[in-house]
Design a protein around this motif. Sequence first.
Motif, PDB file in Angstrom:
ATOM      1  N   GLY A  44       0.799  -1.227   0.000  1.00  0.00           N
ATOM      2  CA  GLY A  44       0.000   0.000   0.000  1.00  0.00           C
ATOM      3  C   GLY A  44       0.826   1.267   0.000  1.00  0.00           C
ATOM      4  N   ALA A  45       2.062   1.183   0.455  1.00  0.00           N
ATOM      5  CA  ALA A  45       2.934   2.357   0.441  1.00  0.00           C
ATOM      6  C   ALA A  45       3.139   2.862  -0.986  1.00  0.00           C
ATOM      7  N   TRP A  46       3.044   1.964  -1.948  1.00  0.00           N
ATOM      8  CA  TRP A  46       3.215   2.371  -3.355  1.00  0.00           C
ATOM      9  C   TRP A  46       2.049   3.222  -3.861  1.00  0.00           C
ATOM     10  N   LEU A  47       0.966   3.275  -3.120  1.00  0.00           N
ATOM     11  CA  LEU A  47      -0.145   4.148  -3.510  1.00  0.00           C
ATOM     12  C   LEU A  47       0.257   5.617  -3.486  1.00  0.00           C
ATOM     13  N   ALA A  48       1.325   5.933  -2.772  1.00  0.00           N
ATOM     14  CA  ALA A  48       1.796   7.320  -2.719  1.00  0.00           C
ATOM     15  C   ALA A  48       2.231   7.818  -4.096  1.00  0.00           C
ATOM     16  N   VAL A  49       2.694   6.921  -4.943  1.00  0.00           N
ATOM     17  CA  VAL A  49       3.180   7.334  -6.278  1.00  0.00           C
ATOM     18  C   VAL A  49       2.027   7.823  -7.157  1.00  0.00           C
ATOM     19  N   PRO A  50       0.980   7.009  -7.403  1.00  0.00           N
ATOM     20  CA  PRO A  50      -0.111   7.556  -8.220  1.00  0.00           C
ATOM     21  C   PRO A  50      -0.825   8.723  -7.539  1.00  0.00           C
ATOM     22  N   LEU A  51      -0.860   8.713  -6.209  1.00  0.00           N
ATOM     23  CA  LEU A  51      -1.468   9.828  -5.488  1.00  0.00           C
ATOM     24  C   LEU A  51      -0.737  11.130  -5.798  1.00  0.00           C
ATOM     25  N   ALA A  52       0.564  11.114  -5.680  1.00  0.00           N
ATOM     26  CA  ALA A  52       1.358  12.312  -5.970  1.00  0.00           C
ATOM     27  C   ALA A  52       1.205  12.733  -7.431  1.00  0.00           C
ATOM     28  N   LEU A  53       1.213  11.780  -8.344  1.00  0.00           N
ATOM     29  CA  LEU A  53       1.058  12.108  -9.765  1.00  0.00           C
ATOM     30  C   LEU A  53      -0.301  12.741 -10.053  1.00  0.00           C
TER      31      LEU A  53
ATOM     32  N   PHE B 161      -5.967   8.141  -1.749  1.00  0.00           N
ATOM     33  CA  PHE B 161      -5.522   8.660  -0.456  1.00  0.00           C
ATOM     34  C   PHE B 161      -6.225   7.936   0.696  1.00  0.00           C
ATOM     35  N   ALA B 162      -7.519   7.677   0.550  1.00  0.00           N
ATOM     36  CA  ALA B 162      -8.269   6.984   1.609  1.00  0.00           C
ATOM     37  C   ALA B 162      -7.693   5.589   1.856  1.00  0.00           C
ATOM     38  N   LEU B 163      -7.390   4.861   0.798  1.00  0.00           N
ATOM     39  CA  LEU B 163      -6.778   3.541   0.962  1.00  0.00           C
ATOM     40  C   LEU B 163      -5.384   3.648   1.565  1.00  0.00           C
ATOM     41  N   TYR B 164      -4.626   4.624   1.106  1.00  0.00           N
ATOM     42  CA  TYR B 164      -3.267   4.824   1.613  1.00  0.00           C
ATOM     43  C   TYR B 164      -3.281   5.097   3.117  1.00  0.00           C
ATOM     44  N   VAL B 165      -4.170   5.971   3.559  1.00  0.00           N
ATOM     45  CA  VAL B 165      -4.248   6.319   4.982  1.00  0.00           C
ATOM     46  C   VAL B 165      -4.680   5.114   5.818  1.00  0.00           C
ATOM     47  N   ALA B 166      -5.631   4.341   5.323  1.00  0.00           N
ATOM     48  CA  ALA B 166      -6.077   3.160   6.068  1.00  0.00           C
ATOM     49  C   ALA B 166      -4.914   2.210   6.328  1.00  0.00           C
ATOM     50  N   LEU B 167      -4.096   1.989   5.325  1.00  0.00           N
ATOM     51  CA  LEU B 167      -2.950   1.091   5.475  1.00  0.00           C
ATOM     52  C   LEU B 167      -1.820   1.747   6.263  1.00  0.00           C
TER      53      LEU B 167
ATOM     54  N   LEU C 143      -1.945   4.083   8.611  1.00  0.00           N
ATOM     55  CA  LEU C 143      -2.222   4.206  10.040  1.00  0.00           C
ATOM     56  C   LEU C 143      -1.962   2.887  10.754  1.00  0.00           C
ATOM     57  N   ARG C 144      -2.342   1.800  10.139  1.00  0.00           N
ATOM     58  CA  ARG C 144      -2.064   0.495  10.738  1.00  0.00           C
ATOM     59  C   ARG C 144      -0.553   0.247  10.799  1.00  0.00           C
ATOM     60  N   ALA C 145       0.154   0.594   9.729  1.00  0.00           N
ATOM     61  CA  ALA C 145       1.606   0.403   9.703  1.00  0.00           C
ATOM     62  C   ALA C 145       2.296   1.264  10.764  1.00  0.00           C
ATOM     63  N   ALA C 146       1.837   2.485  10.938  1.00  0.00           N
ATOM     64  CA  ALA C 146       2.422   3.364  11.954  1.00  0.00           C
ATOM     65  C   ALA C 146       2.166   2.830  13.353  1.00  0.00           C
ATOM     66  N   THR C 147       0.978   2.293  13.576  1.00  0.00           N
ATOM     67  CA  THR C 147       0.664   1.704  14.878  1.00  0.00           C
ATOM     68  C   THR C 147       1.553   0.496  15.133  1.00  0.00           C
ATOM     69  N   ARG C 148       1.707  -0.332  14.138  1.00  0.00           N
ATOM     70  CA  ARG C 148       2.546  -1.539  14.264  1.00  0.00           C
ATOM     71  C   ARG C 148       3.991  -1.172  14.571  1.00  0.00           C
ATOM     72  N   ALA C 149       4.484  -0.099  13.929  1.00  0.00           N
ATOM     73  CA  ALA C 149       5.874   0.324  14.112  1.00  0.00           C
ATOM     74  C   ALA C 149       6.054   1.235  15.323  1.00  0.00           C
ATOM     75  N   ARG C 150       4.950   1.526  16.004  1.00  0.00           N
ATOM     76  CA  ARG C 150       4.979   2.465  17.133  1.00  0.00           C
ATOM     77  C   ARG C 150       5.557   3.811  16.703  1.00  0.00           C
TER      78      ARG C 150
END
Length: 170
Positions: free
Chosen positions: A25-34, A61-67, A69-76
Amino acid sequence: MADPPRPRRLAATLASALDRACTAGAWLAVPLALLLFAQWPLRDLVGAWSRDANDAAQWIFALYVALALRAATRARAHMAAGLARSGAAGPWRRAIDRYGEAILVLPWALFVVVAAAAPTWRSLVGLEAFPDTDNPLYFVIRCAAWLLALLVLVQALLDLSSARDRGEER
């Protein structure tokens, strides 16, 4: 050495699958930025499709944020208030680390998952479109909000389970 108990293996498999999904899901940042970058040239130079680019950027962006936020929580790696980040040691810090998500996050995530299930399902089944432009895929935004709550709920349960396991090993 014996295999870990089945619930631990299941939790580890689930956490690993969610980690892979979040990494992808981190790769969603690329089409989002474009798409966000393309809005101005589309509007000013082409004179068309800028709203379409904006609509697509919104659901990505909605999909990116959903993923994320979970990744940030997991990584503290998410923001935390005072005591959690102040380096406070001792029983308070350990209690917050161990049960904070279960007490503060889990009930709200569960509430959102339950309360939003029916409207999200209706939006998905109806293939809800953006109200202003009638572009498709607005339902993805509703589904992403529900997914965000579900991912946070699952992560809180995984964290609670691993905290319990660590407590048993002491």
